[in-house]
Write a protein that holds these residues in place. Structure first.
Motif, PDB file in Angstrom:
ATOM      1  N   MET A 141      94.484  70.347  69.891  1.00 34.84           N
ATOM      2  CA  MET A 141      93.565  70.605  70.556  1.00 34.84           C
ATOM      3  C   MET A 141      93.826  71.945  71.303  1.00 34.84           C
ATOM      4  N   PRO A 142      93.290  73.238  71.091  1.00 31.82           N
ATOM      5  CA  PRO A 142      93.929  74.441  71.785  1.00 31.82           C
ATOM      6  C   PRO A 142      93.856  74.218  73.268  1.00 31.82           C
ATOM      7  N   GLY A 143      94.975  74.550  73.838  1.00 31.07           N
ATOM      8  CA  GLY A 143      95.107  74.667  75.316  1.00 31.07           C
ATOM      9  C   GLY A 143      95.207  73.387  75.990  1.00 31.07           C
ATOM     10  N   ALA A 144      95.539  72.407  75.124  1.00 28.54           N
ATOM     11  CA  ALA A 144      95.644  70.781  75.567  1.00 28.54           C
ATOM     12  C   ALA A 144      96.513  70.704  76.876  1.00 28.54           C
ATOM     13  N   LEU A 145      96.068  69.848  77.800  1.00 27.06           N
ATOM     14  CA  LEU A 145      96.804  69.483  78.900  1.00 27.06           C
ATOM     15  C   LEU A 145      97.929  68.529  78.579  1.00 27.06           C
ATOM     16  N   LEU A 146      98.810  68.981  77.927  1.00 26.44           N
ATOM     17  CA  LEU A 146     100.056  67.913  77.469  1.00 26.44           C
ATOM     18  C   LEU A 146     100.821  67.602  78.631  1.00 26.44           C
ATOM     19  N   PRO A 147     101.171  66.331  78.843  1.00 24.27           N
ATOM     20  CA  PRO A 147     102.030  66.149  80.069  1.00 24.27           C
ATOM     21  C   PRO A 147     103.455  66.806  79.937  1.00 24.27           C
ATOM     22  N   ASP A 148     103.782  67.050  81.361  1.00 24.65           N
ATOM     23  CA  ASP A 148     104.958  67.643  81.603  1.00 24.65           C
ATOM     24  C   ASP A 148     106.280  66.682  82.026  1.00 24.65           C
ATOM     25  N   ASP A 149     107.241  67.155  81.698  1.00 24.09           N
ATOM     26  CA  ASP A 149     108.531  66.041  82.451  1.00 24.09           C
ATOM     27  C   ASP A 149     108.803  66.698  83.434  1.00 24.09           C
ATOM     28  N   PRO A 150     108.491  66.312  84.731  1.00 22.71           N
ATOM     29  CA  PRO A 150     109.174  67.086  85.823  1.00 22.71           C
ATOM     30  C   PRO A 150     110.529  67.216  86.385  1.00 22.71           C
ATOM     31  N   THR A 151     111.354  66.595  85.410  1.00 20.40           N
ATOM     32  CA  THR A 151     112.810  66.600  85.717  1.00 20.40           C
ATOM     33  C   THR A 151     113.447  67.729  84.880  1.00 20.40           C
ATOM     34  N   THR A 152     112.672  68.418  84.049  1.00 23.89           N
ATOM     35  CA  THR A 152     113.145  69.505  83.215  1.00 23.89           C
ATOM     36  C   THR A 152     112.308  70.885  83.529  1.00 23.89           C
ATOM     37  N   PRO A 153     112.983  71.836  83.310  1.00 24.51           N
ATOM     38  CA  PRO A 153     112.310  73.022  83.659  1.00 24.51           C
ATOM     39  C   PRO A 153     111.352  73.670  82.501  1.00 24.51           C
ATOM     40  N   GLU A 154     111.400  72.887  81.106  1.00 24.52           N
ATOM     41  CA  GLU A 154     110.637  73.447  80.241  1.00 24.52           C
ATOM     42  C   GLU A 154     109.210  72.925  80.509  1.00 24.52           C
ATOM     43  N   PRO A 155     108.291  73.585  79.997  1.00 19.37           N
ATOM     44  CA  PRO A 155     106.666  72.932  80.247  1.00 19.37           C
ATOM     45  C   PRO A 155     106.264  72.150  79.175  1.00 19.37           C
ATOM     46  N   ASP A 156     105.453  71.111  79.688  1.00 12.05           N
ATOM     47  CA  ASP A 156     104.649  70.552  78.585  1.00 12.05           C
ATOM     48  C   ASP A 156     105.551  69.482  77.602  1.00 12.05           C
ATOM     49  N   ASP A 157     106.506  68.942  78.067  1.00 11.20           N
ATOM     50  CA  ASP A 157     107.806  68.446  77.170  1.00 11.20           C
ATOM     51  C   ASP A 157     107.809  67.088  77.524  1.00 11.20           C
ATOM     52  N   TRP A 158     107.112  66.375  77.913  1.00  8.89           N
ATOM     53  CA  TRP A 158     107.035  64.872  78.119  1.00  8.89           C
ATOM     54  C   TRP A 158     107.230  64.285  76.812  1.00  8.89           C
ATOM     55  N   PHE A 159     106.659  64.635  75.771  1.00  9.48           N
ATOM     56  CA  PHE A 159     106.676  64.293  74.514  1.00  9.48           C
ATOM     57  C   PHE A 159     107.590  64.961  73.415  1.00  9.48           C
ATOM     58  N   THR A 160     108.281  64.536  72.835  1.00  9.25           N
ATOM     59  CA  THR A 160     109.224  65.299  71.868  1.00  9.25           C
ATOM     60  C   THR A 160     108.566  65.889  70.727  1.00  9.25           C
ATOM     61  N   ASP A 161     109.142  66.819  69.899  1.00  6.84           N
ATOM     62  CA  ASP A 161     108.175  67.476  68.961  1.00  6.84           C
ATOM     63  C   ASP A 161     107.964  66.351  67.866  1.00  6.84           C
ATOM     64  N   ALA A 162     108.834  65.229  67.719  1.00  7.08           N
ATOM     65  CA  ALA A 162     108.342  64.333  66.619  1.00  7.08           C
ATOM     66  C   ALA A 162     107.606  63.546  67.111  1.00  7.08           C
ATOM     67  N   GLU A 163     107.367  63.255  68.401  1.00  6.88           N
ATOM     68  CA  GLU A 163     106.137  62.487  69.151  1.00  6.88           C
ATOM     69  C   GLU A 163     104.910  63.232  69.096  1.00  6.88           C
ATOM     70  N   LEU A 164     104.890  64.361  69.399  1.00  6.18           N
ATOM     71  CA  LEU A 164     103.645  65.375  69.300  1.00  6.18           C
ATOM     72  C   LEU A 164     103.081  65.326  67.762  1.00  6.18           C
ATOM     73  N   ASP A 165     103.898  65.039  66.878  1.00  8.02           N
ATOM     74  CA  ASP A 165     103.348  65.056  65.347  1.00  8.02           C
ATOM     75  C   ASP A 165     102.733  63.830  65.112  1.00  8.02           C
ATOM     76  N   VAL A 166     102.770  62.950  66.073  1.00  5.31           N
ATOM     77  CA  VAL A 166     102.016  61.628  65.779  1.00  5.31           C
ATOM     78  C   VAL A 166     101.089  61.187  67.154  1.00  5.31           C
ATOM     79  N   VAL A 167     101.234  61.500  68.159  1.00  6.81           N
ATOM     80  CA  VAL A 167     100.493  61.281  69.178  1.00  6.81           C
ATOM     81  C   VAL A 167      98.972  61.863  69.042  1.00  6.81           C
ATOM     82  N   ARG A 168      97.969  60.833  69.427  1.00  5.66           N
ATOM     83  CA  ARG A 168      96.769  60.809  68.882  1.00  5.66           C
ATOM     84  C   ARG A 168      95.884  61.193  70.260  1.00  5.66           C
ATOM     85  N   LEU A 169      94.770  61.931  70.089  1.00  6.37           N
ATOM     86  CA  LEU A 169      94.318  62.462  71.384  1.00  6.37           C
ATOM     87  C   LEU A 169      93.313  61.240  71.988  1.00  6.37           C
ATOM     88  N   SER A 170      92.647  60.364  71.032  1.00  7.69           N
ATOM     89  CA  SER A 170      91.867  59.282  71.579  1.00  7.69           C
ATOM     90  C   SER A 170      92.571  58.211  71.860  1.00  7.69           C
TER      91      SER A 170
END
Length: 431
Positions: free
Chosen positions: A205-234
């Motif tokens: 989804m363009p501009g998705a509000l992906l969750p952010d890990d508040p303990t790191t400086p990187e944005p929208d990084d709650w999920f790993t790249d491998a997880e993002l490859d499988v995490v479904r919207l619904s």
């Protein structure tokens, strides 16, 4: 009469004593539809609708959504409960449906089973038997399909250090299909044109509000790249189910976004709820807004511009109160292609006054509430919606929430509820 199970390529109707008995069709992916003739049902005239019957006329269609809480703690338990006509909760929610008498109704929190046995049992043992003095109602057509709830992801999606359990599934659930969905209809369902979006990836989804890990400086990084490859919207699924009413087709856009709670500062459920709601707003907007959408068969694009539709479901978001992400439901309510009929009930107003608590701090109109939640937090909310496209003229609308002095208040009651903490919401539209 028990409905036989057939493959999706073979749908039969059998004539018995001058009537047509529907047989269910079972698709390879678990999606099912029951087909047969269309039977009309007279209006109940019970004071909780417009009394003209539900859309059994040629011009008017009553569409409803009902989170009836027919979910159970273990797989197969709902089938067991519905195998006899004696389950008290099932009898109560069936009577609510009979009293409202919609032509099409979405059932939220109805556990999915691949054979569709629970859905057939609910129709045969409960809806097709008059409950509490209400007339029986027959839905010859039905649709259900798999849900993401309880489907193992293989990843630690909640980042608690372990893999497994309901919170690491693609949608929260203790078994596959828990808190699923189903659609019942008095009108034929065009199963060949149904689109499902169970496998659509959140990251797509363009501009998705992906969750952010508040303990790191990187944005929208709650999920790993491998997880993002499988995490479904619904969290359950999104369905576009075309229903044929005479010569007209109405697309029933059904979903049940995750509650925007039960998470941490990353707000992964609040953000997901926002984007699950946004999906339908994008889907019904022609052009580049919906171009990114793809369904489970790989077909791209949203709903055609001239199509009639109704967005239905427990959206788990209110426009003024509660814990949902800011303006989550406004994405639909403010969409120029939709109409908000703003269904109300006197029972909701009475409940807010009697229960007090969090309700006293709410800024939204209590008459619009559709769910009786805890008085401490979040209080009663508008969570369930029936939102027609603008080409469908709204004739009437309401929420089945009787006041305490109404004999039918026994169907809604107070906690612990005899039926559900949600109320059935209905809207009458002219095609």
């Amino acid at each position: 009469m028990r409905r036989s199970l057939l493959t999706a390529t073979l749908v039969l109707t059998v004539g018995l004593a001058g009537t047509l008995a529907p047989l269910a069709a079972n698709a390879d992916d678990g999606a099912r539809s029951a087909r047969g003739d269309h039977g009309t049902q007279p209006g109940q005239g019970n004071g909780h609708g417009n009394g003209n019957g539900n859309g059994a006329t040629k011009k008017t269609l009553r569409v409803a959504t009902y989170n009836l809480s027919l979910n159970r703690a273990s797989e197969g338990e709902l089938v067991d409960d519905l195998s006899t006509p004696d389950d008290a909760q099932a009898r109560t929610v069936a009577e609510v449906i009979q009293r409202a008498d919609p032509g099409v109704v979405l059932l939220n929190e109805f556990d999915f089973d691949a054979e569709g046995e629970a859905l057939d049992l609910f129709r045969e043992n409960y809806l097709e038997v008059g409950q509490g003095g209400a007339d029986a109602v027959r839905y010859r057509y039905a649709y259900t399909a798999p849900s993401n709830t309880g489907v193992t992801s293989g990843f630690d999606l909640n980042n608690d250090g372990t893999v497994g359990g309901g919170d690491d599934a693609f949608g929260f659930g203790l078994f596959e299909g828990q808190y699923g969905m189903a659609i019942l209809s008095k009108y034929p369902i065009d199963t060949d044109e149904v689109r499902t979006f169970q496998n659509f990836l959140w990251k797509d989804m363009p501009g998705a509000l992906l969750p952010d890990d508040p303990t790191t400086p990187e944005p929208d990084d709650w999920f790993t790249d491998a997880e993002l490859d499988v995490v479904r919207l619904s969290s359950k699924s999104h369905w576009d189910v075309p229903v044929r009413v005479g010569r007209e087709t109405v697309h029933v856009l059904a979903s049940h976004p995750t509650p925007p709670t039960f998470d941490g500062p990353e707000d992964r459920n609040g953000r997901r709820n926002h984007d699950e709601i946004r999906f339908w707003s994008d889907y019904v907007t022609p052009g580049k807004t919906s171009r990114y959408v793809y369904d489970d068969d790989g077909e791209r694009g949203g709903l055609p511009g001239g199509a009639s539709f109704v967005v239905v479901g427990d959206q788990n978001a209110a426009p003024h109160d509660g814990d949902s992400y800011d303006v989550a439901i406004d994405q639909l309510l403010d969409n120029r292609r939709l109409t908000d009929p703003m269904p109300t009930s006197d029972g909701a107003v009475e409940a807010a006054e009697l229960q007090g608590g969090a309700n006293t701090t709410h800024t939204g109109d209590p008459a619009l509430d559709t769910a009786d939640f805890a008085d401490t937090t979040p209080g009663n909310l508008r969570a369930d919606y029936v939102l027609p496209s603008r080409d469908l003229r709204v004739r009437d609308a309401g929420v089945f929430w009787p006041t305490a002095d109404d004999p039918l208040s026994r169907l809604t009651g107070t906690y612990p509820f005899p039926s559900s903490d949600h109320r059935l919401v209905w809207v009458d539209v002219t095609l």
